[in-house]
Design a protein around this motif. Structure first.
Motif, short mmCIF file in Angstrom:
data_model
loop_
_atom_site.label_atom_id
_atom_site.label_comp_id
_atom_site.label_asym_id
_atom_site.label_seq_id
_atom_site.Cartn_x
_atom_site.Cartn_y
_atom_site.Cartn_z
N UNK A 181 30.03 -29.84 -64.24
CA UNK A 181 28.64 -29.59 -64.61
C UNK A 181 27.96 -30.89 -65.05
N UNK A 182 26.64 -30.92 -64.98
CA UNK A 182 25.89 -32.10 -65.40
C UNK A 182 25.97 -32.27 -66.91
N UNK A 183 26.07 -31.16 -67.64
CA UNK A 183 26.18 -31.21 -69.09
C UNK A 183 26.95 -30.00 -69.59
N UNK A 187 31.28 -28.20 -75.85
CA UNK A 187 32.37 -27.51 -75.15
C UNK A 187 33.71 -28.19 -75.41
N UNK A 188 34.79 -27.43 -75.18
CA UNK A 188 36.13 -27.98 -75.11
C UNK A 188 36.35 -28.41 -73.65
N UNK A 189 36.62 -29.68 -73.43
CA UNK A 189 36.88 -30.19 -72.09
C UNK A 189 38.39 -30.27 -71.88
N UNK A 190 38.88 -29.60 -70.84
CA UNK A 190 40.33 -29.51 -70.63
C UNK A 190 40.68 -29.98 -69.22
N UNK A 204 44.60 -44.02 -62.81
CA UNK A 204 43.57 -44.70 -63.61
C UNK A 204 42.29 -43.89 -63.70
N UNK A 205 42.29 -42.69 -63.13
CA UNK A 205 41.06 -41.89 -63.12
C UNK A 205 40.85 -41.19 -64.46
N UNK A 206 39.60 -41.07 -64.86
CA UNK A 206 39.21 -40.37 -66.09
C UNK A 206 38.66 -39.01 -65.69
N UNK A 207 39.29 -37.93 -66.15
CA UNK A 207 39.00 -36.59 -65.62
C UNK A 207 37.59 -36.10 -65.93
N UNK A 208 36.98 -36.58 -67.01
CA UNK A 208 35.60 -36.23 -67.35
C UNK A 208 34.84 -37.52 -67.66
N UNK A 216 31.12 -33.39 -76.31
CA UNK A 216 32.14 -32.34 -76.38
C UNK A 216 32.54 -32.03 -77.81
N UNK A 217 33.00 -30.79 -78.02
CA UNK A 217 33.57 -30.41 -79.32
C UNK A 217 35.02 -30.88 -79.41
N UNK A 218 35.76 -30.78 -78.32
CA UNK A 218 37.16 -31.21 -78.25
C UNK A 218 37.42 -31.74 -76.85
N UNK A 219 38.41 -32.63 -76.75
CA UNK A 219 38.92 -33.08 -75.46
C UNK A 219 40.42 -32.81 -75.44
#
Length: 280
Positions: A181-183, A187-190, A204-208, A216-219
Protein backbone atom coordinates in the motif's frame (compact mmCIF):
# COMPACT_ATOMS: atom_id res chain seq x y z
CA UNK A 1 37.84 -28.71 24.90
CA UNK A 2 34.87 -27.20 23.03
CA UNK A 3 31.24 -28.06 23.71
CA UNK A 4 30.97 -29.53 20.21
CA UNK A 5 33.91 -31.89 20.82
CA UNK A 6 32.53 -32.95 24.20
CA UNK A 7 29.20 -33.73 22.56
CA UNK A 8 30.81 -35.88 19.86
CA UNK A 9 32.77 -37.92 22.39
CA UNK A 10 29.55 -39.09 24.06
CA UNK A 11 27.88 -40.42 20.92
CA UNK A 12 26.87 -44.09 20.92
CA UNK A 13 24.53 -46.43 19.11
CA UNK A 14 21.80 -45.35 21.52
CA UNK A 15 22.16 -41.62 20.79
CA UNK A 16 18.94 -40.24 19.31
CA UNK A 17 19.19 -38.14 16.16
CA UNK A 18 17.18 -34.99 15.47
CA UNK A 19 17.62 -32.95 12.32
CA UNK A 20 16.37 -30.16 10.12
CA UNK A 21 15.49 -29.97 6.43
CA UNK A 22 15.94 -26.59 4.79
CA UNK A 23 16.66 -25.04 1.45
CA UNK A 24 19.31 -22.91 3.17
CA UNK A 25 20.54 -24.70 6.32
CA UNK A 26 22.15 -22.59 9.03
CA UNK A 27 24.15 -23.41 12.14
CA UNK A 28 21.82 -21.63 14.57
CA UNK A 29 19.40 -24.49 15.29
CA UNK A 30 22.21 -27.05 15.29
CA UNK A 31 24.19 -25.12 17.88
CA UNK A 32 21.14 -24.28 20.02
CA UNK A 33 19.79 -27.84 20.21
CA UNK A 34 23.17 -29.47 20.77
CA UNK A 35 24.08 -26.95 23.45
CA UNK A 36 20.85 -27.73 25.31
CA UNK A 37 21.32 -31.50 24.93
CA UNK A 38 24.74 -31.28 26.51
CA UNK A 39 23.72 -28.81 29.24
CA UNK A 40 20.83 -31.04 30.26
CA UNK A 41 22.68 -34.35 29.92
CA UNK A 42 20.46 -35.71 27.13
CA UNK A 43 21.74 -38.41 24.77
CA UNK A 44 20.69 -36.63 21.58
CA UNK A 45 22.49 -35.04 18.64
CA UNK A 46 21.17 -32.56 16.06
CA UNK A 47 22.28 -32.05 12.44
CA UNK A 48 21.04 -29.75 9.68
CA UNK A 49 20.50 -31.09 6.15
CA UNK A 50 19.55 -29.80 2.72
CA UNK A 51 17.90 -32.03 0.14
CA UNK A 52 16.67 -32.05 -3.44
CA UNK A 53 14.67 -35.26 -2.85
CA UNK A 54 12.09 -34.57 -0.16
CA UNK A 55 10.23 -37.93 -0.36
CA UNK A 56 13.50 -39.81 0.11
CA UNK A 57 14.52 -37.54 2.98
CA UNK A 58 11.21 -38.04 4.81
CA UNK A 59 11.45 -41.76 4.12
CA UNK A 60 14.86 -41.70 5.79
CA UNK A 61 13.42 -39.97 8.85
CA UNK A 62 10.89 -42.80 9.15
CA UNK A 63 13.17 -45.72 8.29
CA UNK A 64 16.17 -44.67 10.37
CA UNK A 65 14.23 -43.73 13.48
CA UNK A 66 15.15 -40.03 13.42
CA UNK A 67 13.29 -38.72 16.47
CA UNK A 68 12.52 -35.21 15.29
CA UNK A 69 12.80 -33.15 12.15
CA UNK A 70 12.49 -29.39 11.82
CA UNK A 71 11.14 -28.29 8.43
CA UNK A 72 11.98 -24.94 6.82
CA UNK A 73 11.43 -23.29 3.43
CA UNK A 74 10.66 -24.57 0.87
CA UNK A 75 9.33 -27.84 2.38
CA UNK A 76 6.67 -26.73 4.90
CA UNK A 77 3.74 -27.53 2.62
CA UNK A 78 5.31 -30.08 0.29
CA UNK A 79 6.02 -32.53 3.14
CA UNK A 80 2.36 -32.85 4.20
CA UNK A 81 1.36 -35.77 1.90
CA UNK A 82 4.36 -37.74 3.21
CA UNK A 83 3.27 -37.68 6.87
CA UNK A 84 0.87 -39.80 8.91
CA UNK A 85 -0.92 -37.25 11.09
CA UNK A 86 -1.37 -33.49 11.32
CA UNK A 87 -1.97 -32.01 14.76
CA UNK A 88 -4.57 -29.20 14.90
CA UNK A 89 -2.00 -26.42 14.39
CA UNK A 90 -0.56 -28.01 11.25
CA UNK A 91 -4.00 -29.06 9.97
CA UNK A 92 -5.45 -25.59 10.32
CA UNK A 93 -2.50 -23.87 8.70
CA UNK A 94 -1.66 -26.58 6.14
CA UNK A 95 1.95 -25.82 7.00
CA UNK A 96 4.44 -27.98 8.93
CA UNK A 97 7.65 -26.93 10.65
CA UNK A 98 8.09 -29.89 13.02
CA UNK A 99 7.85 -33.66 12.59
CA UNK A 100 7.97 -36.05 15.55
CA UNK A 101 8.71 -39.72 14.84
CA UNK A 102 7.32 -42.25 17.31
CA UNK A 103 8.04 -45.83 16.25
CA UNK A 104 7.83 -44.93 12.57
CA UNK A 105 4.68 -42.82 12.81
CA UNK A 106 5.33 -39.25 11.65
CA UNK A 107 3.21 -36.58 13.33
CA UNK A 108 3.30 -32.95 12.16
CA UNK A 109 3.16 -29.76 14.24
CA UNK A 110 3.52 -26.04 13.64
CA UNK A 111 5.54 -24.38 16.40
CA UNK A 112 5.97 -21.18 14.35
CA UNK A 113 2.43 -20.20 15.31
CA UNK A 114 3.15 -20.75 19.02
CA UNK A 115 6.29 -18.60 18.84
CA UNK A 116 4.67 -15.70 16.98
CA UNK A 117 1.63 -15.68 19.28
CA UNK A 118 3.89 -15.63 22.35
CA UNK A 119 5.98 -12.75 20.98
CA UNK A 120 2.97 -10.59 20.15
CA UNK A 121 1.83 -11.01 23.74
CA UNK A 122 5.23 -10.53 25.42
CA UNK A 123 6.01 -7.41 23.40
CA UNK A 124 2.64 -5.91 24.24
CA UNK A 125 1.37 -5.44 20.70
CA UNK A 126 -2.12 -4.01 21.17
CA UNK A 127 -5.14 -5.92 19.83
CA UNK A 128 -7.03 -3.85 17.30
CA UNK A 129 -3.84 -2.59 15.62
CA UNK A 130 -4.03 -2.89 11.81
CA UNK A 131 -1.34 -4.87 10.05
CA UNK A 132 0.28 -5.37 6.66
CA UNK A 133 1.65 -8.87 6.10
CA UNK A 134 4.02 -9.36 3.18
CA UNK A 135 4.23 -12.98 2.00
CA UNK A 136 1.87 -15.95 1.68
CA UNK A 137 4.02 -19.08 2.01
CA UNK A 138 3.95 -21.65 4.80
CA UNK A 139 5.36 -19.23 7.36
CA UNK A 140 2.91 -16.59 6.17
CA UNK A 141 0.02 -18.87 7.06
CA UNK A 142 1.29 -19.35 10.60
CA UNK A 143 1.95 -15.65 11.11
CA UNK A 144 -1.43 -14.61 9.67
CA UNK A 145 -3.23 -16.97 12.04
CA UNK A 146 -1.28 -15.67 15.05
CA UNK A 147 -1.93 -12.04 14.12
CA UNK A 148 -5.65 -12.59 13.73
CA UNK A 149 -5.93 -14.74 16.87
CA UNK A 150 -4.15 -12.00 18.83
CA UNK A 151 -6.94 -9.63 17.78
CA UNK A 152 -4.98 -7.53 15.31
CA UNK A 153 -6.70 -6.05 12.29
CA UNK A 154 -7.95 -5.07 9.87
CA UNK A 155 -5.22 -6.88 7.99
CA UNK A 156 -3.83 -6.58 4.47
CA UNK A 157 -1.92 -9.44 2.85
CA UNK A 158 0.54 -8.42 0.15
CA UNK A 159 1.59 -11.25 -2.18
CA UNK A 160 2.38 -11.32 -5.87
CA UNK A 161 1.29 -14.96 -6.10
CA UNK A 162 -2.42 -14.55 -6.74
CA UNK A 163 -3.43 -18.10 -5.84
CA UNK A 164 -1.61 -18.39 -2.51
CA UNK A 165 -2.24 -14.74 -1.67
CA UNK A 166 -5.99 -15.03 -2.11
CA UNK A 167 -6.09 -18.40 -0.34
CA UNK A 168 -4.34 -17.14 2.81
CA UNK A 169 -6.30 -13.88 2.78
CA UNK A 170 -9.63 -15.67 2.43
CA UNK A 171 -8.75 -18.15 5.18
CA UNK A 172 -8.11 -15.37 7.70
CA UNK A 173 -10.51 -12.67 6.51
CA UNK A 174 -7.79 -10.38 5.17
CA UNK A 175 -7.67 -8.01 2.22
CA UNK A 176 -5.33 -9.26 -0.52
CA UNK A 177 -3.38 -7.09 -2.92
CA UNK A 178 -0.31 -7.76 -5.10
CA UNK A 179 1.66 -4.62 -4.18
CA UNK A 180 2.47 -2.72 -0.98
CA UNK A 181 0.00 0.00 0.00
CA UNK A 182 1.03 3.63 -0.46
CA UNK A 183 0.48 4.23 3.25
CA UNK A 184 -0.41 2.26 6.39
CA UNK A 185 -0.27 4.61 9.37
CA UNK A 186 -0.13 2.97 12.78
CA UNK A 187 0.11 -0.56 11.36
CA UNK A 188 2.21 -3.56 12.30
CA UNK A 189 4.44 -4.28 9.28
CA UNK A 190 5.33 -7.97 9.00
CA UNK A 191 7.74 -9.55 6.52
CA UNK A 192 7.54 -13.31 5.88
CA UNK A 193 9.28 -13.27 2.48
CA UNK A 194 12.98 -14.11 1.85
CA UNK A 195 13.72 -10.40 1.39
CA UNK A 196 16.76 -9.63 3.54
CA UNK A 197 17.63 -13.29 4.20
CA UNK A 198 21.31 -14.21 4.27
CA UNK A 199 22.23 -16.25 1.21
CA UNK A 200 19.10 -15.31 -0.73
CA UNK A 201 19.32 -13.35 -4.00
CA UNK A 202 17.38 -10.58 -2.21
CA UNK A 203 19.67 -10.52 0.84
CA UNK A 204 20.16 -6.74 0.68
CA UNK A 205 16.50 -5.95 -0.01
CA UNK A 206 14.41 -4.02 2.54
CA UNK A 207 10.92 -5.56 2.68
CA UNK A 208 9.13 -2.26 3.41
CA UNK A 209 10.19 1.27 2.38
CA UNK A 210 11.21 3.93 4.88
CA UNK A 211 7.98 5.87 4.40
CA UNK A 212 5.85 2.96 5.62
CA UNK A 213 8.28 2.10 8.41
CA UNK A 214 8.36 5.63 9.78
CA UNK A 215 4.57 5.60 10.25
CA UNK A 216 4.36 2.04 11.62
CA UNK A 217 3.36 1.00 15.13
CA UNK A 218 5.65 -2.06 15.00
CA UNK A 219 8.03 -3.71 12.54
CA UNK A 220 8.23 -7.51 12.63
CA UNK A 221 10.70 -9.31 10.37
CA UNK A 222 10.36 -13.09 10.53
CA UNK A 223 13.65 -13.55 8.65
CA UNK A 224 16.00 -14.91 11.31
CA UNK A 225 19.39 -14.80 9.61
CA UNK A 226 20.88 -12.32 9.86
CA UNK A 227 19.21 -11.12 13.06
CA UNK A 228 19.75 -7.52 11.91
CA UNK A 229 18.11 -7.64 8.47
CA UNK A 230 17.88 -4.54 6.26
CA UNK A 231 14.28 -4.11 7.50
CA UNK A 232 15.26 -4.40 11.17
CA UNK A 233 18.13 -1.95 10.69
CA UNK A 234 15.80 0.53 9.00
CA UNK A 235 13.25 0.22 11.80
CA UNK A 236 15.89 0.86 14.45
CA UNK A 237 17.18 3.86 12.47
CA UNK A 238 13.65 5.27 12.31
CA UNK A 239 13.06 4.54 16.00
CA UNK A 240 10.27 2.01 15.49
CA UNK A 241 9.77 -0.92 17.91
CA UNK A 242 10.96 -4.23 16.47
CA UNK A 243 10.28 -7.96 16.78
CA UNK A 244 13.00 -10.03 15.13
CA UNK A 245 13.06 -13.35 13.37
CA UNK A 246 15.77 -14.53 15.73
CA UNK A 247 13.24 -14.28 18.58
CA UNK A 248 10.83 -16.43 16.57
CA UNK A 249 13.53 -18.96 15.75
CA UNK A 250 14.54 -19.39 19.39
CA UNK A 251 10.99 -19.79 20.73
CA UNK A 252 9.85 -22.21 18.05
CA UNK A 253 13.06 -24.24 18.53
CA UNK A 254 12.36 -24.54 22.27
CA UNK A 255 8.90 -25.92 21.47
CA UNK A 256 10.50 -28.42 19.11
CA UNK A 257 13.07 -29.37 21.73
CA UNK A 258 10.27 -30.13 24.21
CA UNK A 259 8.40 -32.23 21.65
CA UNK A 260 11.51 -34.26 20.77
CA UNK A 261 12.84 -34.86 24.29
CA UNK A 262 9.93 -34.35 26.70
CA UNK A 263 12.09 -31.80 28.55
CA UNK A 264 11.39 -28.06 28.64
CA UNK A 265 14.49 -26.00 29.48
CA UNK A 266 14.10 -22.99 31.74
CA UNK A 267 14.52 -19.40 30.53
CA UNK A 268 18.11 -19.12 31.74
CA UNK A 269 19.13 -22.26 29.83
CA UNK A 270 17.38 -21.01 26.71
CA UNK A 271 19.08 -17.61 26.89
CA UNK A 272 22.46 -19.29 27.32
CA UNK A 273 21.85 -21.62 24.37
CA UNK A 274 20.63 -18.76 22.18
CA UNK A 275 23.77 -16.75 22.95
CA UNK A 276 25.92 -19.79 22.11
CA UNK A 277 24.04 -20.31 18.83
CA UNK A 278 24.34 -16.64 17.92
CA UNK A 279 28.10 -16.67 18.41
CA UNK A 280 28.64 -19.45 15.88
Amino acid sequence: MSAAKDMRLTLSRDTRLCMSLSGRPSNFGTRLHNHLYQALGLDYVYKAFATTDLPAAIGGVRALGVRGCAVSMPFKEACIPLLDELTPSAERLQSVNTIVNTDGRLVAYNTDYIAVAALLKSHGVSPGTPFVLRGSGGMGRAVAAALVDHGLGPGTLVARNTDSGRAVADLHGLKWQPELPAEAPGAVLVNVTPLGMAGAPESEAQAFPDALIAAAAWVFDVVALPSETPLVRAARRLDRPVITGEEVMVLQAVEQFALYTGVRPDAARVAEAAAFARAG
